[in-house]
Design an enzyme around this catalytic site. Structure first.
Site, PDB file in Angstrom:
ATOM      1  CD  GLU A   1      -8.457  10.953  10.950  1.00 37.53           C
ATOM      2  OE1 GLU A   1      -8.856  11.197   9.793  1.00 37.53           O
ATOM      3  OE2 GLU A   1      -7.761   9.956  11.232  1.00 37.53           O
TER       4      GLU A   1
ATOM      5  CG  HIS B   1      -2.224  -0.779   0.802  1.00 38.33           C
ATOM      6  ND1 HIS B   1      -2.546  -1.983   1.360  1.00 38.33           N
ATOM      7  CD2 HIS B   1      -3.178  -0.521  -0.109  1.00 38.33           C
ATOM      8  CE1 HIS B   1      -3.658  -2.418   0.810  1.00 38.33           C
ATOM      9  NE2 HIS B   1      -4.065  -1.550  -0.083  1.00 38.33           N
TER      10      HIS B   1
ATOM     11  CG  ASP C   1      -7.614   7.533   8.723  1.00 36.73           C
ATOM     12  OD1 ASP C   1      -7.659   7.550   9.964  1.00 36.73           O
ATOM     13  OD2 ASP C   1      -7.365   8.544   8.026  1.00 36.73           O
TER      14      ASP C   1
END
Ligand code: FAD
Length: 531
Positions: free
Chosen positions: A275, A103, A164
């Site tokens: 956030e 990723h 996240d």
């Protein structure tokens, strides 16, 4: 004339001979590499074909094929392979990269013509949850955080600090930091690990922690894969909540938004996750939210227009268990009453803890169905000292960025310590580069790009925007650092690490002196002096 043309044909023939020799040498090297790897006594396997997956990552911009992929079954497979390459010495040029889920966005988990270790094939190894006053879980570093969550929930427990998105591996996030909306309370994931098992660049399997081999332990955390391959990790747990209240509110003014965020991360009684998002020129935002959130005042909310505006969305959660259902609303109301958002933009929903933590995967499924997930992702993550965030926001959100339709832009502060409790959540002995100031902002530009488009969704356009943002930060001397950093020269890496560069180099010399590991980070080059 004649001698000239015979010279040219001599040069041509010599060149083809050299190219031929190089090709033969390369293929001989490859054959000998293949046969030497096949001769190793590993319990897993090597693959030499069909390794295209290892030349891809989420960024989808950099593609280097390895010569081989190791699918380890045991930690000893990794150690044996590492020892083999270590014994080849500096002359071989062969490198090794651990690959979690790939990723990364800039080829960081790739090993051009080297060996990629597919860490996920270790992930079936047992996860062991330890209950007690200070619960923890022992996991393989190739394990995905989502699997750890499910396993821990069976015991009513969960890790404290998250990213996240949970379909990332433990080794991959611990090599960076692992930052999300819980970091203001618990620190990043690298602050919530008690112990690691690491295979160094010399092939030594080492257990490390605060108490044992502490230098390796701190070096590997946030170490961008430079000092060893993490094979196991011991992760701190806490009691898991069943449910969360998930809240979104909007602001028109950045400094009011930032002031509220900073107030919340420092308050004693506060939310569990904090956030924020920048939303520029989004059509029908409130209608879009309505599909999963409930506006507190439906009439007022429907009159709110987002088109053409620059908005700042504060995103919060409060954990609760079913026996607290009666009091949770009052508690949330009381916390919200301290804030200065636009009253008509209060949206709330109630979801299970898993649904909230795994929220990006829900988005992933939607994006995959539209073919967007596999597009290039020219992401840019920045860490900005609190004292500079208003200057940054004025220019970047006010002038450079004209819309956020290609992907989210996150903005939220974290604090290194809590002055109320004197708890330090970020450890400056790790390899992660911390800004001087106690509070800093994570600003994440997370777009997808259409490769050949010449519009605002085009790759070149977005890369150009990123460059403008970085150039502005440098010209204005904002003291900005990249998170998930990407640089192409060692000078830039030196500047990134600043005073920490010396210790980074010393650790490299101690644990991976041949610079075998994680070549895709482009910090050190094998067979070239690293000082
Ligand atoms: P890879 O991309 O496979 O590897 C990353 C680097 O670590 C490479 O250099 C690799 O060689 C090295 N590495 C991998 N495994 C090991 C190991 N076992 N030992 C040593 N080195 C290793 N990050 C955050 O902090 N917060 C977020 O909220 C967040 N959200 C994200 C959301 C999405 C959709 C995506 C795609 C990424 C997000 N990230 C986030 C970034 C993420 O932390 C990094 O991409 C990280 O690299 C994890 O990915 P991975 O497990 O696939 O590792």
């Amino acid at each position: 004339m004649k001698s000239n043309s015979s010279n040219i044909s001599f040069i041509r023939n010599s060149m083809s001979l050299i190219v031929c020799c190089m090709a033969i040498k390369l293929s001989l090297c490859f054959c000998s590499l293949e046969s030497s790897l096949r001769a190793l006594h590993v319990q897993g396997s090597f693959s030499f074909d069909g390794n295209e997956f290892a030349a891809k990552d989420f960024g989808n911009q950099i593609h280097f094929l390895p010569s081989a992929v190791l699918h380890p079954k045991k930690v000893s497979d990794i150690a044996i392979t590492m020892q083999h390459v270590w014994q080849m010495g500096s002359g071989s040029g062969l490198t090794i990269a651990a690959r979690g889920r790939g990723h990364s966005v800039q080829g960081q988990a790739q090993a051009p013509q080297g060996i990629v270790i597919n860490m996920e094939s270790l992930s079936g190894n047992e996860m062991t949850v330890h209950k007690g006053i200070f619960p923890y879980v022992d996991v393989s570093a190739g394990e995905l955080w989502i699997n750890i969550l499910h396993e821990c929930l069976k015991h009513g427990l969960a890790p404290k600090s998250w990213t996240d998105y949970l379909h990332l591996t433990v080794g991959g996030t611990l090599s960076n930091a692992g930052i999300s909306g819980q970091a203001f309370r618990h620190g990043p994931q690298i602050s919530n690990v008690h112990q690691l098992e690491v295979v160094t660049g010399k092939g030594e399997v080492t257990i490390c922690s605060e108490e044992q081999n502490a230098d390796l332990f701190h070096g590997v955390l946030g170490g961008l894969g430079q000092f060893g391959i993490i094979t196991r990790a011991r992760i701190a747990l806490e009691p898991a909540p069943k449910m969360v209240k998930w809240i979104r509110v909007l602001y028109l003014d950045f400094s009011t938004f930032a002031r509220d965020q900073e107030y919340l991360i420092s308050a004693e009684n506060t939310f569990d996750y904090i956030e924020g998002l920048v939303i520029i020129n989004k059509t029908g935002l409130v209608n879009y939210w309505r599909s999963s959130f409930n506006p507190q005042d439906p009439t007022q909310a429907s009159q709110f227009i987002s088109d053409g505006k620059t908005l700042f969305c504060l995103e919060l959660t409060k954990n609760f268990n079913l026996h607290e259902s009666d009091t949770i609303d009052m508690e949330v109301d009381s916390l919200l009453s301290q804030l200065n958002y636009i009253p008509s933009t209060l949206f709330i929903t109630e979801v299970s803890c898993v649904e909230f933590l795994d929220r990006v995967h829900t988005a992933e499924l939607k994006l995959r169905s539209k073919g967007i997930w596999d597009l290039p992702h020219p992401w840019l993550n920045l860490i900005i000292p609190k004292s500079q965030i208003n200057s940054f926001a004025n220019v970047v959100f006010g002038n450079i960025l004209t819309d956020t339709n290609n992907g989210p832009v996150l903005v939220y502060p974290v604090n290194k310590s809590n002055q109320l409790s004197f708890i330090f959540r970020w450890d400056n002995r790790t390899s992660f580069v911390l800004p001087e100031e106690d509070i800093f902002y994570l600003v994440a530009f997370l777009p997808h790009a259409v490769p050949l488009s010449i519009e605002h969704d085009g790759l070149q356009y977005i890369l150009g925007l990123n460059k403008r943002i970085l150039d502005f930060c440098e010209a204005a001397n904002l003291g900005v650092k990249q998170y998930l950093p990407h640089y192409t020269t060692q000078e830039e890496w030196k500047a990134h690490f600043g005073q920490r560069w010396e210790i980074f180099v010393q650790r490299k010399l101690a644990y991976d002196p041949l610079a075998i590991l994680a070549p895709g980070q482009r910090i050190f080059q094998k067979a070239v002096s690293i000082i």
